[in-house]
Design an enzyme around this catalytic site. Sequence first.
Site, PDB file in Angstrom:
ATOM      1  CB  THR A   1       0.683   4.782  -0.920  1.00  0.00           C
ATOM      2  OG1 THR A   1       0.637   3.669  -0.547  1.00  0.00           O
ATOM      3  CG2 THR A   1       0.365   5.920  -0.129  1.00  0.00           C
TER       4      THR A   1
ATOM      5  N   GLY B   1       2.681  -2.798  -5.967  1.00  0.00           N
ATOM      6  CA  GLY B   1       4.356  -2.428  -4.696  1.00  0.00           C
ATOM      7  C   GLY B   1       3.415  -1.821  -4.260  1.00  0.00           C
ATOM      8  CB  CYS B   2       3.597  -1.344  -0.193  1.00  0.00           C
ATOM      9  SG  CYS B   2       5.111  -1.365   0.489  1.00  0.00           S
ATOM     10  CE1 TYR B   3       7.583   4.055   1.365  1.00  0.00           C
ATOM     11  CE2 TYR B   3       8.749   1.935   1.552  1.00  0.00           C
ATOM     12  CZ  TYR B   3       7.861   2.906   2.197  1.00  0.00           C
ATOM     13  OH  TYR B   3       8.859   3.978   3.290  1.00  0.00           O
ATOM     14  CB  ALA B   4       4.231   1.512  -6.319  1.00  0.00           C
TER      15      ALA B   4
END
Length: 333
Positions: A149, A144-147
Amino acid sequence: MGIRVAVAGASGYAGGELLRLLTGHPEFDLVAATAHRQAGQPLDSVHPQLTGLDPTFAATTVDVLADADLVFLALPHGESAALAARLPAQVRVVDLGADHRLVDGDAWTRYYGGTHAGAWTYGLPELPGQRERIATATRVANTGCYAATIVLALAPLIAAGAADPADVVVVAASGTSGAGRAAKTHLLASEVAGDLSPYKVGAHQHVPEIKQATGATGLSFTPVLAPMPRGILATVTARPTGEVDPRAVLAPAYADAPFVHLLPEGRWPHTAATLGGNACHLQATVDVDSGRLIVVAALDNLGKGAAGQAVQNANLMFGLPETTGLSCFGVAP
């Protein structure tokens, strides 16, 4: 003819970014781009940045996708598993959705709902040993994108025993493309411009993924919608286990990672510097008042947070250098 590649869900933002990257890839040949409502329409009717790219959107069917050597699934969460299960075993798949990221079925049910489809090889090459696992996998679950980061900022600190895994706090801001392309009132320009707003506070679906990938046991995560199209800036704080220099932990962890850059001391990440590239920028310090470790990370949620990461994983799956067709440099101004 090179490696034949298809993109399912190519009409979305991540799908469009995949198409852009694939047009410049020296080994991957795009043979199909599929969509639902846009089936039969030219690609540039949805993605004007791709004017001149010939294929039209095909319908998303197993027959269309099964002819490829590699399929990227850029579908909404919960829609990948059923389609992937029907693809031939010899077709390699990178799923940009969440369907196969989580090992814990109870966590899937709690945060996503529905039936857990099972876990695939987790697609974050920078985690210890993960490049080798991805290289031998036929099915890979993109992060996931937040993950992506937060994991890149936090995982080395917990792995080194430098940060207390039970006491992690994250505040992260994301551009609107992270919410997908579907029309939603709260994502209209008039609603977003000049505004910052938290959402899914205390219950964001990437929490179990972050905990799984980092070993964190206590995580408070507050996501914030920012008035920009793309990019993520995450501030990750953790309680140290002793006298710790977080830069001294992060530097060796990413010494051989072509897309993760620990910036020189005093220079802090910002989203514009990663726009259009596959890089993650990191900076770290110790809070002089609380003593907490602070790591700030920035990346492009459609690049290293989605399409770029997917291409990086696919490169490894086909024995190519992981940097093939990708740049660590952003586009500015």
